[in-house]
Write an enzyme that holds these catalytic residues in place. Structure first.
Site: not given
Length: 912
Positions: A339-341, A642
């Site tokens: 996941s991107d932050k 993501t």
């Protein structure tokens, strides 16, 4: 550093570390100067370099794309079934099967066309116009005509038209989140940096596609078109093919094995009948056709499409929009979520979480830009007005501020710098709004923030006319201005060690720091100058600001962990911030974090080993994200990625399932993904994983239901040939059974709800076959039971003197009755169905059984069916015999479940 030749002509396109070069070196390398190029030189370079636009990748023709949709094992099965039904003269069945083939191909054709628009979305990010200096005069030109060496002017609101080396900067801040993942606008300057500086730390560069949010600048064009950072992402995207999903890989393998088994059985049966039993070849050929017709799972492609489509609808209700149908099931098989932050795990809304005053550290509740939350000390809510230093710090943050808050449709937004917006929200939580503050404390003058000074100052007068100067900025700068500090009991000399210790402690929590100070003094002639902020201030507070994690994301990460799914954070943000956010989300706790620079230094083999040991990756570029996804896939993981930025697009496209953000995501990210989250909520991913597991469960249940049906029919035919019996089922009757049951009974299993504990299972192994050893046993057992009932009734009726037509009618009804009872068994793989929920928990099963009963009554008791299928009427006693054949299958299947549930095998079966 590889440099271009320093000649009078511009260099050819080589990789150059422009961020390491000074203005003079850049101008020399590009044979340009501050006043820009001449028109003739620009035209010559445009011929050499080409237009500043991203190349359009060569696409397959529409006809070729449509033709390739038929290259699918499922469609091969359906087309093979159509050929058999056409050979038997069942033209309606043939038409239905061919229509299903065409519909599947058209759907795939449309989805592929949508996926190709990802590149178009990135090309759309390029600025259409640019303000350029040509022969010393500014002029607006089409950005496509920019060339290396051009001098471009930028102002607030501009989209950067090419990669620029900045040579003049005035308070420039650039929004680079889509390219780097950095959650805040980046302050730019003209300084050179080290060659190995990450993209987000190259403050002397402005990159194509990013947006100027504040200030002005002048820069030299150093890269255009595909050589820009945006162009490199475009090239990566064009070179990435979508991975085949685990389900399609399994079905493809299953289909090939099944086709081989059918071919071998058919050939062996033909040889056995002709050479050993002496049957005429024409008669044996019809028997072989019946055998093949009974074995081919005509309903599998249709049930897969329906099951996946139902999954799409359920996900849409949970705000997950599926763009590629197989992605529904792929989510259910995911073993790792990358996941991107910014904007995915976090809100992408800067929030004050901590305020440190002399003697007190306050915690601020609430997240995002909505001014809702409490201020507390050690969990005890306090009144800000009772703490003078805190109250004055809040006032300073609101008044020494150029941002604005607005609310649209109950959604709060910040106009201006997000950090300043966070201070306005803090004021709202403390009851001091910008509107009331500006009315009671009007601003008279200000010194705007500049990166070289790293502070902002404003001059006000309060309601009594007393003068105040407020400053905010970097703690080390503000500390140098202060000689005193305000505490609960008044002013005291500044305790530098205390503030440095608190700054270190706050920064260790991943919070970005601002210091706030003030002095009650008026500047000379009412104009604020730098001499007025040189000293004499009282330090009020340190403010800790962060882009906080979504509360629902914290719960969703925990749910993923319970489901055996690893969650990894891959962000372009700073490593300290990433580690702190990861700790709040329970990602990478107690494990080291890894930077993009470290990823670049290790080989693919080492990365494959390390990637499962590290859960937080910071300062990651698009290339790093892509390598990490590939390393996980090489390790045998099924990866969901993501993200919301252009920098995420290559990894989104490469992942087994790419998930983009619908609200704040870029069009490039959406077009490269398989699933779009309409609410930008990571928690939706956990819900989508659950739906994906339901889809796979239901597909397995359908296969467990379908194969014994086909297997029972095939065994009946094989037994008749082996023992030289009359054929119990004709080819037409076999097709009737398959058509009647696959389109009714089997379809009901697509509507099965989730079984208990579905999100407490480990993800299934990526290499797991569609049929486990237990499933093969179940298929064989039920096939033999169905064959026993149908063939037993057929032979019994012949022995009793019934006609072969009546015996065949009973055999057909015995098979269908067994299927109806076995449909209830198939609702749960191991759990019993002898309860209210098992028998009546899926109304579609009841409807399917009802429809099938009507179809079989028509098959048995109508003249039309008699003429088509040579069926006959059955008596009540004969129907009771048929009912007994069905009950035999139901009872034995439930008994088998009961035995297995009490053995160690049960847990492995459920996991499979």
């Amino acid at each position: 550093m590889a440099e271009r030749s320093r000649t009078s002509s511009p260099p050819s396109a080589l990789q150059v570390d422009w961020h390491t070069m000074t203005q003079a070196e850049v101008e020399q390398a590009l044979s340009t100067q501050a006043k820009g190029l001449s028109a003739a030189e620009a035209a010559q370079r445009l011929t050499q370099y080409g237009p500043n636009r991203l190349a359009v990748a060569k696409k397959r023709s529409a006809w070729m794309r449509l033709l390739m949709q038929f290259h699918n094992i499922l469609l091969y099965v359906m087309m093979g079934s159509a050929v058999i039904t056409a050979f038997l003269g069942h033209w309606v069945d043939t038409g239905v099967l061919l229509a299903a083939v065409v519909i599947n191909a058209v759907i795939g054709f449309i989805q592929e066309g949508k996926a190709e628009s990802a590149l178009d979305a990135i090309r759309g990010m390029l600025s259409p116009h640019a303000m350029v200096l040509r022969e010393g005069r500014p002029q607006e030109i089409d950005a496509a005509n920019l060339v290396p060496g051009d001098v471009v002017q930028l102002v607030s609101g501009d989209r950067v038209p090419a990669d620029l080396r900045l040579i003049q900067v005035r308070e420039l801040r650039v929004e680079e989140a889509a390219l780097t993942g950095e959650s805040l606008p980046v302050e730019k300057n003209t300084e050179a940096v080290a060659a190995d500086a990450p993209l987000g730390d190259r403050h002397g560069m402005a990159y194509s596609g990013t947006v100027v949010v504040y200030g002005q600048a002048t820069g030299v064009v150093v890269e255009t078109a595909s050589r820009t950072e945006l162009g490199k992402i475009n090239q990566m995207l064009s070179g990435i093919e979508h991975m085949q999903t685990p389900l399609l890989r399994q079905v493809d393998k299953f289909g090939r094995i099944l086709a081989l088994v059918i071919l071998v059985l058919s050939a062996a049966t033909f040889v056995l009948g002709v050479w050993l039993r002496g049957h005429p070849p024409s008669e044996m050929f019809m028997m072989v056709v019946a055998l093949a017709a009974s074995a081919i799972p005509e309903g599998l492609p249709a049930i897969m499409t329906v099951t996946l489509a139902l999954g799409v609808q359920r996900m849409a209700r949970r705000h997950a929009i599926v763009r590629r149908l197989p992605a529904v099931e792929t989510l259910g098989s995911v073993t790792v979520v990358c996941s991107d932050k910014t904007g995915t795990l976090t809100r992408n809304e800067m929030t004050v979480q901590r305020v440190v005053c002399a003697g007190h550290a306050f915690n601020v509740g609430g997240v995002g830009y909505a001014p809702v939350g409490d201020v507390s000390i050690d969990g005890r809510i306090i009144d800000v007005a009772h703490y003078p230093a805190l109250a004055l710090a809040v006032r300073t943050g609101v008044l020494c501020n150029d941002a604005r808050m607005r609310v649209d449709d109950d959604l709060w937004r910040v106009e201006g710098d997000p950090t300043e917006g966070a201070l306005l929200v803090l004021g709202g939580k403390a009851g001091f709004t910008q509107e009331s503050g500006e009315l009671a404390w009007p601003r008279i003058d200000s010194i705007p923030f500049e990166s070289e000074h790293r502070f902002m100052a404003t001059y006000h007068r309060d309601a009594d006319g007393a003068p105040w100067i407020f400053v905010k900025g970097a703690p080390e700068v503000i500390l140098g201005m202060c000689a005193r500090q305000l505490s609960h009991d008044g002013e005291h000399p500044l305790d530098v060690d205390y503030w440095r210790r608190m700054a270190t402690d706050t920064a260790a929590q991943g919070l970005r720091l601002l210091a706030l100070a003030c002095k009650r003094e008026a500047p000379a002639d009412e104009r604020l100058r730098f001499s007025d902020v040189a000293g004499g201030y009282t330090l009020l507070a340190l403010v800790g600001i962060i882009d906080p994690p979504r509360e629902e994301a914290i719960a969703a990460v925990g749910e993923c962990h319970h489901a055996g799914i690893r969650v990894k954070m891959i962000t372009g943000d700073h490593v300290e911030t990433a580690r702190a956010i990861g700790a709040q989300l329970a990602i990478g706790v107690g494990k080291p974090a890894m930077t993009g620079a470290e990823v670049s230094l290790i080989s693919d083999v080492d990365l494959r080993r390390v990637v499962m040991e590290v859960d937080v990756f910071a300062r990651a570029s698009p290339e790093h994200k892509l390598r990490l996804v590939q390393a996980l896939q090489d390790d045998g993981q099924v990866v969901a990625m993501t993200g919301d930025g252009v920098n995420d697009a290559p990894a989104l496209k490469r992942a087994d399932v790419g998930v983009s953000m619908g609200l704040k995501g870029t069009e490039a990210a959406k077009e490269a993904s398989d699933v779009v989250l309409a609410n930008d909520n990571f928690a939706t991913i956990a819900a989508a994983v659950r739906e994906g597991r339901v889809v796979y469960d239901n597909l397995k249940k359908f296969i467990l239901f379908m194969l014994p049906t086909n297997g029972g029919e095939a065994l009946v035919v094989i037994a008749a040939i082996l023992f030289e019996l009359a054929l119990p089922l004709t080819a037409a009757q076999v097709l009737w059974i398959n058509l009647a049951t696959s389109s009714t009974l089997g379809l009901a299993l697509a509507f099965e709800p989730a079984e208990n504990g579905i999100m407490r299972r480990r993800p299934r192994p990526p290499g797991e076959p569609l049929l486990s050893g237990f499933f093969v046993w179940r298929v064989l057992m039920v096939s033999v039971l169905m064959m026993t009932g149908a063939l037993g009734l057929f032979l019994w009726e012949l022995q009793q003197g019934s006609s072969v037509e009546t015996a065949r009618t009973m055999a057909v009804n015995a098979v269908v009755m067994a299927e109806m009872f076995y449909l209830f068994n198939s609702r749960y793989i191991l759990a019993p169905v002898t309860n209210w929920r098992g028998l009546f928990g899926n109304r579609y099963v009841l409807w399917a059984v009802g429809v099938t009963v009507l179809l079989q009554l028509a098959f048995t008791h109508t003249a039309v069916m008699h003429s088509i299928f040579q069926s006959t009427h059955l008596t009540l006693l004969e129907w009771l015999k048929v009912l007994g054949a069905g009950l035999l299958v139901f009872a034995v299947a439930e008994l088998e479940k009961f035995v297995i549930r009490r053995t160690p095998l049960a847990s492995r079966v459920v996991q499979a």
